[in-house]
Scaffold this motif. Structure first.
Motif, PDB file in Angstrom:
ATOM      1  N   SER A 259      42.418  67.432  72.730  1.00 13.69           N
ATOM      2  CA  SER A 259      43.381  68.439  73.062  1.00 13.69           C
ATOM      3  C   SER A 259      44.609  67.984  74.107  1.00 13.69           C
ATOM      4  CB  SER A 259      42.712  69.657  73.219  1.00 13.69           C
ATOM      5  OG  SER A 259      43.524  70.825  73.366  1.00 13.69           O
ATOM      6  N   GLN A 260      43.922  67.491  75.087  1.00 10.09           N
ATOM      7  CA  GLN A 260      44.744  67.317  76.215  1.00 10.09           C
ATOM      8  C   GLN A 260      45.562  65.865  75.765  1.00 10.09           C
ATOM      9  OE1 GLN A 260      42.807  66.004  79.777  1.00 10.09           O
ATOM     10  NE2 GLN A 260      44.352  65.865  80.894  1.00 10.09           N
ATOM     11  N   SER A 261      45.129  65.203  75.134  1.00  7.19           N
ATOM     12  CA  SER A 261      45.945  63.909  74.569  1.00  7.19           C
ATOM     13  C   SER A 261      47.077  64.657  73.580  1.00  7.19           C
ATOM     14  CB  SER A 261      45.009  63.021  73.904  1.00  7.19           C
ATOM     15  OG  SER A 261      46.076  61.993  73.253  1.00  7.19           O
ATOM     16  N   GLY A 262      46.782  65.381  72.655  1.00  5.64           N
ATOM     17  CA  GLY A 262      47.900  65.907  71.839  1.00  5.64           C
ATOM     18  C   GLY A 262      48.940  66.873  72.433  1.00  5.64           C
ATOM     19  N   TYR A 263      48.497  67.593  73.603  1.00  4.11           N
ATOM     20  CA  TYR A 263      49.421  68.380  74.489  1.00  4.11           C
ATOM     21  C   TYR A 263      50.385  67.515  75.111  1.00  4.11           C
ATOM     22  CZ  TYR A 263      46.847  72.749  73.848  1.00  4.11           C
ATOM     23  OH  TYR A 263      46.082  73.776  73.172  1.00  4.11           O
ATOM     24  N   LYS A 264      49.948  66.136  75.512  1.00  3.49           N
ATOM     25  CA  LYS A 264      50.761  64.916  76.095  1.00  3.49           C
ATOM     26  C   LYS A 264      51.565  64.508  75.211  1.00  3.49           C
ATOM     27  CE  LYS A 264      50.605  60.797  78.877  1.00  3.49           C
ATOM     28  NZ  LYS A 264      51.468  60.063  77.976  1.00  3.49           N
ATOM     29  N   GLN A 265      51.163  64.129  73.839  1.00  2.00           N
ATOM     30  CA  GLN A 265      52.114  63.477  72.975  1.00  2.00           C
ATOM     31  C   GLN A 265      52.986  64.911  72.416  1.00  2.00           C
ATOM     32  OE1 GLN A 265      50.057  61.918  69.600  1.00  2.00           O
ATOM     33  NE2 GLN A 265      48.270  60.904  71.010  1.00  2.00           N
ATOM     34  N   ALA A 266      52.757  66.006  72.399  1.00  2.00           N
ATOM     35  CA  ALA A 266      53.579  67.062  72.286  1.00  2.00           C
ATOM     36  C   ALA A 266      54.688  67.052  73.165  1.00  2.00           C
ATOM     37  CB  ALA A 266      53.062  68.445  72.007  1.00  2.00           C
ATOM     38  N   ARG A 267      54.352  66.944  74.428  1.00  2.00           N
ATOM     39  CA  ARG A 267      55.372  67.103  75.646  1.00  2.00           C
ATOM     40  C   ARG A 267      56.271  65.831  75.460  1.00  2.00           C
ATOM     41  NH1 ARG A 267      50.955  68.818  78.796  1.00  2.00           N
ATOM     42  NH2 ARG A 267      50.596  66.592  79.646  1.00  2.00           N
ATOM     43  N   ASP A 268      55.744  64.779  75.352  1.00  2.85           N
ATOM     44  CA  ASP A 268      56.840  63.572  74.957  1.00  2.85           C
ATOM     45  C   ASP A 268      57.573  63.843  73.770  1.00  2.85           C
ATOM     46  OD1 ASP A 268      55.473  62.407  77.444  1.00  2.85           O
ATOM     47  OD2 ASP A 268      54.136  61.023  76.186  1.00  2.85           O
ATOM     48  N   ALA A 269      57.054  64.203  72.828  1.00  5.36           N
ATOM     49  CA  ALA A 269      57.882  64.557  71.684  1.00  5.36           C
ATOM     50  C   ALA A 269      59.135  65.333  71.786  1.00  5.36           C
ATOM     51  CB  ALA A 269      56.946  64.986  70.427  1.00  5.36           C
ATOM     52  N   ARG A 270      58.680  66.399  72.471  1.00  6.12           N
ATOM     53  CA  ARG A 270      59.666  67.551  73.001  1.00  6.12           C
ATOM     54  C   ARG A 270      60.701  67.040  73.741  1.00  6.12           C
ATOM     55  NH1 ARG A 270      61.226  71.098  76.835  1.00  6.12           N
ATOM     56  NH2 ARG A 270      61.935  73.044  75.987  1.00  6.12           N
ATOM     57  N   ALA A 271      60.249  65.749  74.649  1.00  4.12           N
ATOM     58  CA  ALA A 271      61.072  65.402  75.720  1.00  4.12           C
ATOM     59  C   ALA A 271      62.098  64.382  74.827  1.00  4.12           C
ATOM     60  CB  ALA A 271      60.495  64.583  76.820  1.00  4.12           C
ATOM     61  N   ARG A 272      61.574  63.654  73.892  1.00  3.96           N
ATOM     62  CA  ARG A 272      62.542  62.655  73.077  1.00  3.96           C
ATOM     63  C   ARG A 272      63.254  63.611  72.400  1.00  3.96           C
ATOM     64  NH1 ARG A 272      57.482  59.982  72.604  1.00  3.96           N
ATOM     65  NH2 ARG A 272      57.131  60.957  70.582  1.00  3.96           N
ATOM     66  N   LEU A 273      62.713  64.790  71.979  1.00  2.00           N
ATOM     67  CA  LEU A 273      64.006  65.666  71.027  1.00  2.00           C
ATOM     68  C   LEU A 273      64.933  66.042  71.874  1.00  2.00           C
ATOM     69  CD1 LEU A 273      64.680  66.695  68.326  1.00  2.00           C
ATOM     70  CD2 LEU A 273      63.211  68.917  69.018  1.00  2.00           C
ATOM     71  N   VAL A 274      64.559  66.544  72.992  1.00  2.00           N
ATOM     72  CA  VAL A 274      65.605  67.394  73.997  1.00  2.00           C
ATOM     73  C   VAL A 274      66.774  66.086  74.351  1.00  2.00           C
ATOM     74  CG1 VAL A 274      65.878  68.301  76.086  1.00  2.00           C
ATOM     75  CG2 VAL A 274      64.213  69.154  74.746  1.00  2.00           C
ATOM     76  N   SER A 275      65.887  64.821  74.698  1.00  2.00           N
ATOM     77  CA  SER A 275      67.099  63.788  75.150  1.00  2.00           C
ATOM     78  C   SER A 275      67.948  63.376  74.106  1.00  2.00           C
ATOM     79  CB  SER A 275      66.259  62.890  75.617  1.00  2.00           C
ATOM     80  OG  SER A 275      67.083  61.758  76.012  1.00  2.00           O
ATOM     81  N   ALA A 276      67.375  63.402  72.726  1.00  2.00           N
ATOM     82  CA  ALA A 276      68.151  62.892  71.591  1.00  2.00           C
ATOM     83  C   ALA A 276      69.123  63.866  71.449  1.00  2.00           C
ATOM     84  CB  ALA A 276      67.177  62.675  70.543  1.00  2.00           C
ATOM     85  N   VAL A 277      68.833  65.073  71.498  1.00  2.00           N
ATOM     86  CA  VAL A 277      69.937  66.159  71.181  1.00  2.00           C
ATOM     87  C   VAL A 277      71.151  66.224  72.236  1.00  2.00           C
ATOM     88  CG1 VAL A 277      70.497  68.703  71.290  1.00  2.00           C
ATOM     89  CG2 VAL A 277      68.441  67.839  70.068  1.00  2.00           C
ATOM     90  N   ASN A 278      70.710  66.074  73.362  1.00  2.00           N
ATOM     91  CA  ASN A 278      71.553  65.663  74.672  1.00  2.00           C
ATOM     92  C   ASN A 278      72.495  64.557  74.538  1.00  2.00           C
ATOM     93  OD1 ASN A 278      70.876  68.137  75.911  1.00  2.00           O
ATOM     94  ND2 ASN A 278      69.304  67.148  77.042  1.00  2.00           N
ATOM     95  N   VAL A 279      71.844  63.415  74.125  1.00  2.00           N
ATOM     96  CA  VAL A 279      72.613  62.081  73.903  1.00  2.00           C
ATOM     97  C   VAL A 279      73.622  62.374  72.528  1.00  2.00           C
ATOM     98  CG1 VAL A 279      72.421  59.775  72.884  1.00  2.00           C
ATOM     99  CG2 VAL A 279      70.970  60.623  74.701  1.00  2.00           C
ATOM    100  N   LEU A 280      73.388  62.968  71.575  1.00  2.00           N
ATOM    101  CA  LEU A 280      74.016  63.072  70.380  1.00  2.00           C
ATOM    102  C   LEU A 280      75.315  64.063  70.668  1.00  2.00           C
ATOM    103  CD1 LEU A 280      71.638  62.802  67.432  1.00  2.00           C
ATOM    104  CD2 LEU A 280      72.942  61.112  68.511  1.00  2.00           C
TER     105      LEU A 280
END
Length: 484
Positions: A259-280
């Motif tokens: 579960s902790q690993s899943g939360y970490k992956q989710a945070r990383d996925a969210r960070a990648r999405l936010v960054s990609a949105v800002n980049v575009l």
């Protein structure tokens, strides 16, 4: 002939503006000859004319003799006046010439020297400005080169627009150097901001603008073609792929460690999405220099998000159509469909909390707007969800997903029923099961993935009510065909 003495000469005839010598001579000849005379006598009219001329000459001589003294006096006075005027004019001309020579010595030649100095100063200033602009471009290019090396995982060396072997994957999740997905995302954002600054500087080439003359510098043309354009293409591709591969629903859960690993992956996925949105958002073309930040439509970002939605709809439709032809796979397909909707739900929740990033081409936001809370409702114009909803003409991304899927599903079900066979009979005999499972699938999609951390969830009543309607739309899209 005395003055005022009458004369037999017709002066009025001679002074008439319409006087014609030929007509006058003809009248004299006719007056002194008969019309029947064969040889004409011209001596008489000629004598008459000569006598008149002599008489006029005598009259002129008499007048000039009597008026000689006044004429001479008048001529002398006129000549004296003209001489005086000429002398005064020569004095004035001489004074003006001397003044011009002095002006030329004291002003004109100094002005010519000053004008040469002015031209030299202007050229020197233009050179300094161009040099500063070139220096700034090169500094930004060096900064971009380092950022791109960070993005593609190089610890040293230049950037040629192609990732090196052992660098990160295209989604930025793996690298030969230890770095998290969040760090890769931040590197993409920094690179995008530098690219926009370079793009603005390279586009301001008008007279008086900062980048005037940069297009004539060879090193700048090389910088644009060999660094800026490849870097922009790579950053754009990474950001688009980060959005296209966005998923939170497949994160493993179970034990505390997983579960902790899943939360970490989710945070990383969210960070990648936010960054990609800002980049575009940053890399989206600005239509005009006078465009305000509130009126800016990030076309590149919107087209990528719309592509994500269309890909989700098309792939879900194809998978569900295959599952309806093979009912044993329907349960797994419906779970995948719910997971896809959860991803879209998570995308909507994340976009509703993302404010437009600071854009180098727009003035910075005021302090009062910065003091406002980051969390805003989905309908607020200060987040990046509303432009997408406006572009899709919908109030909710999950609603758009289910309604688009339902609008195309009826045709697929009808094709299965027209072909007939075992698949058609199985669908008819399992109508109740289909209703129940499709409804459950839609309602499962109303829940955000359990691994989403830091996202505000909608109230249960609002979510359940909205999704009950979508479940009814999905069910009716199939039952309207099966119950015919």
């Amino acid at each position: 002939m005395a003055a005022g003495e009458p004369s037999y000469i017709d002066y009025e005839a001679f002074l008439d503006p319409d006087f014609s010598p030929a007509s006058f001579a003809n009248s004299l000849v006719v007056a002194t000859n008969n019309a029947t005379d064969t040889p004409l006598d011209l001596s008489t009219p000629l004598s008459r004319v000569l006598f008149d001329l002599q008489e006029i000459d005598t009259h002129i001589h008499t007048l000039t003799t009597k008026s000689a003294l006044p004429l001479l006096t008048h001529t002398r006075d006129q000549t004296a006046a003209a001489s005086k005027i000429l002398k005064e004019a020569e004095d004035q001309i001489s004074s003006v010439s001397q003044g011009y020579e002095r002006l030329e010595r004291e002003v004109l030649r100094k002005w010519e020297a000053a004008d040469e100095a002015r031209v030299a100063a202007e050229n020197s200033l233009a050179t300094v400005r161009l040099t500063r602009a070139v220096g700034r471009c090169l500094a930004l290019g060096r900064q971009l080169e380092g950022q791109m090396a960070e993005v593609i995982g190089r610890s040293s060396g230049g950037f040629a627009g192609v990732p090196s072997t052992g660098g990160p994957g295209i989604d930025g999740t793996a690298s030969s150097t230890p770095s998290s997905g969040r760090d890769d995302s931040r590197a993409l954002e920094r690179a995008a901001s530098t690219i926009v600054s370079l793009r603005r500087l390279l586009s301001d080439t008008g007279v008086g603008e900062e980048g005037h003359g940069l297009d004539r510098v060879q090193v700048i043309r090389t910088l644009r073609s060999e660094l800026v354009i490849p870097a922009e293409n790579l950053v754009k591709t990474r950001a688009q792929q980060a959005i296209n591969r966005f998923s939170m629903s497949t994160t493993p859960t179970g034990s505390a460690a997983s579960s902790q690993s899943g939360y970490k992956q989710a945070r990383d996925a969210r960070a990648r999405l936010v960054s990609a949105v800002n980049v575009l958002y940053l890399l989206s073309p600005v239509p005009a220099k006078g465009c305000a930040a509130a009126e800016f439509q990030p076309e590149l970002l919107l087209s990528t998000l719309q592509g994500y939605m269309q890909t989700a709809i098309v792939s879900s439709l194809n998978n569900l159509s295959r599952a309806l032809s093979m009912l044993p796979t329907l349960e797994r397909t419906l779970y995948d469909l719910s997971a896809r909707c959860q991803d879209i739900f998570a995308l909507e929740a994340i976009l509703s909390h993302i404010r437009p990033p600071s854009h180098p081409l727009f003035p910075p936001t005021t302090a009062s707007s910065d003091d406002q809370p980051q969390s805003r409702p989905a309908g607020n114009k200060s987040n990046l969800l509303q432009p997408l909803l406006n572009a899709l003409d919908t109030a909710s991304l999950p609603s758009y997903f289910w309604r688009s899927l339902a609008s195309s599903l009826s045709g697929r079900v009808q094709e299965i029923m027209i072909r007939g066979g075992v698949s058609a009979r199985t669908l008819r005999s399992n109508r109740d099961r289909l209703k129940r499972e499709i409804r459950d699938c839609v309602l499962r999609g109303s829940q955000l993935p359990a691994s989403t951390v830091g996202l505000e969830k909608r109230s249960g009543a609002e979510t359940q009510g909205n999704w009950e309607r979508e479940a009814a739309v999905m069910v009716s899209s199939m039952m309207s065909v099966l119950e015919r």
